[in-house]
Design an enzyme around this catalytic site. Sequence first.
Site, mmCIF file in Angstrom:
data_model
loop_
_atom_site.group_PDB
_atom_site.id
_atom_site.type_symbol
_atom_site.label_atom_id
_atom_site.label_comp_id
_atom_site.label_asym_id
_atom_site.label_seq_id
_atom_site.Cartn_x
_atom_site.Cartn_y
_atom_site.Cartn_z
ATOM 1 C CB THR A 14 42.339 39.970 126.640
ATOM 2 O OG1 THR A 14 43.408 39.033 126.862
ATOM 3 C CG2 THR A 14 41.056 39.186 126.487
ATOM 4 C CB SER A 259 53.436 39.948 135.350
ATOM 5 O OG SER A 259 52.512 40.982 135.215
ATOM 6 C CE LYS A 260 47.790 38.254 128.833
ATOM 7 N NZ LYS A 260 46.468 38.366 128.268
ATOM 8 N NE ARG A 261 49.409 43.061 137.239
ATOM 9 C CZ ARG A 261 48.822 41.877 137.375
ATOM 10 N NH1 ARG A 261 47.712 41.627 136.745
ATOM 11 N NH2 ARG A 261 49.350 40.942 138.142
ATOM 12 C CG ASP A 262 57.473 43.496 133.167
ATOM 13 O OD1 ASP A 262 57.759 44.637 132.797
ATOM 14 O OD2 ASP A 262 58.305 42.646 133.520
#
Length: 494
Positions: A14, A259-262
């Site tokens: 993912t 965080s993955k979003r970083d």
Amino acid sequence: MSSAVRVRFCPSPTGDPHVGMLRTALFNWAYARHTGGTFVFRIEDTDAARDSEGSYEALLHSLRWLGLDWDEGPEVGGEYGPYRQSERGDIYQEVIAKLTGGGYTYRCFCTADELTERRELARKEGRESGYDGKCRDLTDVQIEQFQEQGRTSVTRFRMPDQDWVWEDLVRGEVSFGSAFVPDFVLVRANGDPLYTLVNPTDDALMGITHVLRGEDLLSSTPRQLALHQALIELGIGSGVMPKFAHLPYVMGEGNKKLSKRDPEASFSHYERLGFLPEGLVNYLALLGWSLGGDVEFFSLEQLAEAFDVSRVNPNPARFDIKKCTAINGDWIRALEPNDLAERIVPYLVTDGTLPAGPTQEQLTLLREAVPHISTRMEVLSQAPGMVGFLYAGEPGSKPFELDEADAQKLLNEAGLEVLAAARAALDGLSEWTTTSIEEALRQSLIEERGLKPRLAFGPVRVAITGRRVSPPLFESMELLGRERSLERLDSAAR
Ligand code: GLU
């Protein structure tokens, strides 16, 4: 099965691979290579709604890019395949049937609303709020009634009533009281098996001996120990209870979990910026491990030779992008100049500095330029800004342009006078070398005109390279050649 080490890296495909995940891959790889064991790469793609083929490809690419080869897995195959869980559905159905036949599971008909209601009540009353075992011992009649009501059922694992203790290879003894590990769901109502089932099942079937993974999975370990115990009792898999090692969290800015979003957490960021695989892998290894002493610069081979999971530091590791970049800079300087030149080429092509099929002449020029820029570089994507002036204006390259702000600042009236003087001093040079250029310019601008070096060479630098910051000036002029250097002085003076 022998007792040789078998480790696995088993991400879900993912999104973009992230650095925490790659650190896990690296440590597993290093442990396999150190012990002469096997590194298994498995894709946990059981969530069709979230998994993507793009992410799967990116995972394979990132491992290959880092130099982490796998012994079993996608595109490589192996004795225990398939290695994509989406292709193992029949295997899981068989395991579920055996677990159910052995009385290790039960059907749970509780609805989401009922579960929420009871969880909240338990919280209010200060009790543990996990599943309360309501459907553990349903009679056939009760099951029939639930079905008549149109309820669907999930399959739950019946947790043995015991405390869970294991000797974590990183954290030492870890224990969970029985009350904290309630019966958990293995299979959804629609028949889809969950991570809770397929991950330990595959570890058992693939003979995994050591599970090295992120600390965020620590709380799932008691459930996995219980399932492994059941599989061993049923004679499913290797019969080996794997040892667990939970790798420290990777923290980002402000001591928050990365965080993955970083954007700085994603692999593609580093590839795009032009990190070297050697540099990134070196830094990733420092997230919880070190070669010993103060040694922070080492290769993948050195890591493999020295890696021992028991020396992983359990404390959270901080991802320090500055340090990561500095280590990459050290690696850039450690490369053979010709090797570095070769790795820079794709960045020059992407940027439009070089055409897609550069000429031999252009490549030779790059090799000559590399020793002058490597000391100033930390990532490969800085190269176009440094050597672009050597190619600008050539067919297939960008036109030569002066940086507007730099030109405004340095090519003022005084700057233009400097250019005229420089042009005159260089005109009659018998040979065009770094030394002769330097001598001529120093003589004319510093000695005869009494200028400070910054005021003397600044305007020349902007005229020649287009910017105030560039590789060393005299070397740059030699590389650019007499004709083009003089042309640039002329056109800047206009
Ligand atoms: N697919 C799981 C994940 O990506 C693997 C966890 C594990 O290593 O057990 O989180």
